[in-house]
Design a protein around this motif. Structure first.
Motif, mmCIF file in Angstrom:
data_model
loop_
_atom_site.group_PDB
_atom_site.id
_atom_site.type_symbol
_atom_site.label_atom_id
_atom_site.label_comp_id
_atom_site.label_asym_id
_atom_site.label_seq_id
_atom_site.Cartn_x
_atom_site.Cartn_y
_atom_site.Cartn_z
ATOM 1 N N MET A 22 0.830 -1.207 0.000
ATOM 2 C CA MET A 22 0.000 0.000 0.000
ATOM 3 C C MET A 22 0.862 1.253 0.000
ATOM 4 N N LEU A 23 1.886 1.274 0.840
ATOM 5 C CA LEU A 23 2.742 2.460 0.954
ATOM 6 C C LEU A 23 3.640 2.652 -0.267
ATOM 7 N N GLN A 24 4.194 1.562 -0.788
ATOM 8 C CA GLN A 24 5.168 1.670 -1.876
ATOM 9 C C GLN A 24 4.554 1.681 -3.278
ATOM 10 N N LYS A 25 3.413 1.027 -3.458
ATOM 11 C CA LYS A 25 2.836 0.892 -4.797
ATOM 12 C C LYS A 25 1.442 1.524 -4.919
ATOM 13 N N PHE A 26 0.517 1.106 -4.054
ATOM 14 C CA PHE A 26 -0.881 1.511 -4.198
ATOM 15 C C PHE A 26 -1.053 3.024 -4.078
ATOM 16 N N ILE A 27 -0.496 3.623 -3.053
ATOM 17 C CA ILE A 27 -0.648 5.073 -2.868
ATOM 18 C C ILE A 27 -0.020 5.853 -4.025
ATOM 19 N N PRO A 28 1.227 5.573 -4.404
ATOM 20 C CA PRO A 28 1.785 6.318 -5.547
ATOM 21 C C PRO A 28 0.978 6.154 -6.840
ATOM 22 N N MET A 29 0.484 4.937 -7.110
ATOM 23 C CA MET A 29 -0.320 4.732 -8.327
ATOM 24 C C MET A 29 -1.642 5.490 -8.234
ATOM 25 N N SER A 30 -2.224 5.536 -7.042
ATOM 26 C CA SER A 30 -3.524 6.184 -6.855
ATOM 27 C C SER A 30 -3.460 7.700 -6.978
ATOM 28 N N THR A 31 -2.337 8.274 -6.604
ATOM 29 C CA THR A 31 -2.230 9.732 -6.542
ATOM 30 C C THR A 31 -1.432 10.348 -7.692
ATOM 31 N N LYS A 32 -0.929 9.536 -8.604
ATOM 32 C CA LYS A 32 -0.022 10.086 -9.629
ATOM 33 C C LYS A 32 -0.676 11.144 -10.513
ATOM 34 N N SER A 33 -1.971 11.045 -10.775
ATOM 35 C CA SER A 33 -2.636 12.034 -11.631
ATOM 36 C C SER A 33 -3.026 13.296 -10.867
ATOM 37 N N GLY A 34 -3.048 13.216 -9.553
ATOM 38 C CA GLY A 34 -3.462 14.362 -8.753
ATOM 39 C C GLY A 34 -4.956 14.434 -8.483
ATOM 40 N N LEU A 35 -5.722 13.484 -9.013
ATOM 41 C CA LEU A 35 -7.164 13.493 -8.757
ATOM 42 C C LEU A 35 -7.471 13.085 -7.316
ATOM 43 N N LEU A 36 -6.738 12.110 -6.804
ATOM 44 C CA LEU A 36 -6.847 11.725 -5.400
ATOM 45 C C LEU A 36 -5.696 12.376 -4.648
ATOM 46 N N THR A 37 -5.987 12.958 -3.492
ATOM 47 C CA THR A 37 -4.956 13.652 -2.724
ATOM 48 C C THR A 37 -5.011 13.219 -1.262
ATOM 49 N N SER A 38 -4.038 13.656 -0.497
ATOM 50 C CA SER A 38 -3.969 13.474 0.956
ATOM 51 C C SER A 38 -4.191 12.022 1.383
ATOM 52 N N PRO A 39 -3.382 11.095 0.859
ATOM 53 C CA PRO A 39 -3.572 9.697 1.236
ATOM 54 C C PRO A 39 -3.278 9.470 2.715
ATOM 55 N N ARG A 40 -4.058 8.567 3.309
ATOM 56 C CA ARG A 40 -3.832 8.201 4.708
ATOM 57 C C ARG A 40 -4.223 6.740 4.874
ATOM 58 N N LEU A 41 -3.263 5.940 5.318
ATOM 59 C CA LEU A 41 -3.501 4.533 5.614
ATOM 60 C C LEU A 41 -3.510 4.369 7.122
ATOM 61 N N ALA A 42 -4.549 3.735 7.661
ATOM 62 C CA ALA A 42 -4.667 3.570 9.104
ATOM 63 C C ALA A 42 -5.096 2.154 9.439
ATOM 64 N N ARG A 43 -4.553 1.643 10.516
ATOM 65 C CA ARG A 43 -5.018 0.348 11.012
ATOM 66 C C ARG A 43 -6.278 0.581 11.825
ATOM 67 N N ILE A 44 -7.252 -0.292 11.652
ATOM 68 C CA ILE A 44 -8.501 -0.199 12.396
ATOM 69 C C ILE A 44 -8.422 -1.153 13.580
ATOM 70 N N PHE A 45 -8.665 -0.637 14.769
ATOM 71 C CA PHE A 45 -8.688 -1.468 15.965
ATOM 72 C C PHE A 45 -10.132 -1.758 16.338
ATOM 73 N N GLY A 46 -10.347 -2.905 16.867
ATOM 74 C CA GLY A 46 -11.683 -3.298 17.292
ATOM 75 C C GLY A 46 -11.743 -4.797 17.396
ATOM 76 N N LYS A 47 -12.838 -5.278 17.872
ATOM 77 C CA LYS A 47 -13.002 -6.716 17.999
ATOM 78 C C LYS A 47 -13.309 -7.300 16.628
ATOM 79 N N GLU A 48 -12.417 -8.148 16.164
ATOM 80 C CA GLU A 48 -12.573 -8.778 14.859
ATOM 81 C C GLU A 48 -13.227 -10.138 15.029
ATOM 82 N N GLU A 49 -14.254 -10.376 14.262
ATOM 83 C CA GLU A 49 -14.862 -11.701 14.267
ATOM 84 C C GLU A 49 -13.981 -12.695 13.527
ATOM 85 N N ASP A 50 -13.300 -12.225 12.491
ATOM 86 C CA ASP A 50 -12.396 -13.072 11.727
ATOM 87 C C ASP A 50 -10.970 -12.715 12.101
ATOM 88 N N PRO A 51 -10.084 -13.708 12.148
ATOM 89 C CA PRO A 51 -8.678 -13.383 12.419
ATOM 90 C C PRO A 51 -8.103 -12.544 11.281
#
Length: 102
Positions: A22-51
């Protein structure tokens, strides 16, 4: 401002590889045109039903028309390699939100 969020749930054994991709490939590919901006990747905490781990990938977009343009012109080239790499070890869904100014 429009917020485009995709929530991913990945299997535990691939979560580090997923984050790196996500950090090395997905974000750069997603933002290269400038249409998508201000990328932020976050881990979600909470009780997961699935591992595994959940992550939120968020971008800002100027308008719904801009998001439609990105979906038409760029999303296939961004999501296809992600889906091919992680296949059934990852699931996700997208949400489009409008920021409420106060």
């Amino acid at each position: 401002m429009i917020v485009f969020n995709t929530t991913f749930h990945v299997e535990e054994e691939i979560h580090e590889e997923f984050v790196e991709y996500m950090l090395q490939k997905f974000i750069p590919m997603s933002t290269k045109s400038g249409l998508l901006t201000s990328p932020r990747l976050a881990r979600i905490f909470g009780k997961e039903e699935d591992p595994g781990y959940s992550f939120a990938m968020e971008f800002q977009i100027a308008s719904l028309d801009t998001l439609e343009q990105w979906n038409r012109e760029e999303s296939g080239a961004v999501y296809a390699p992600l889906l091919e790499l992680f296949k059934e070890k990852m699931v996700g869904f997208s949400t489009v939100m409008q920021t409420i100014e106060y």
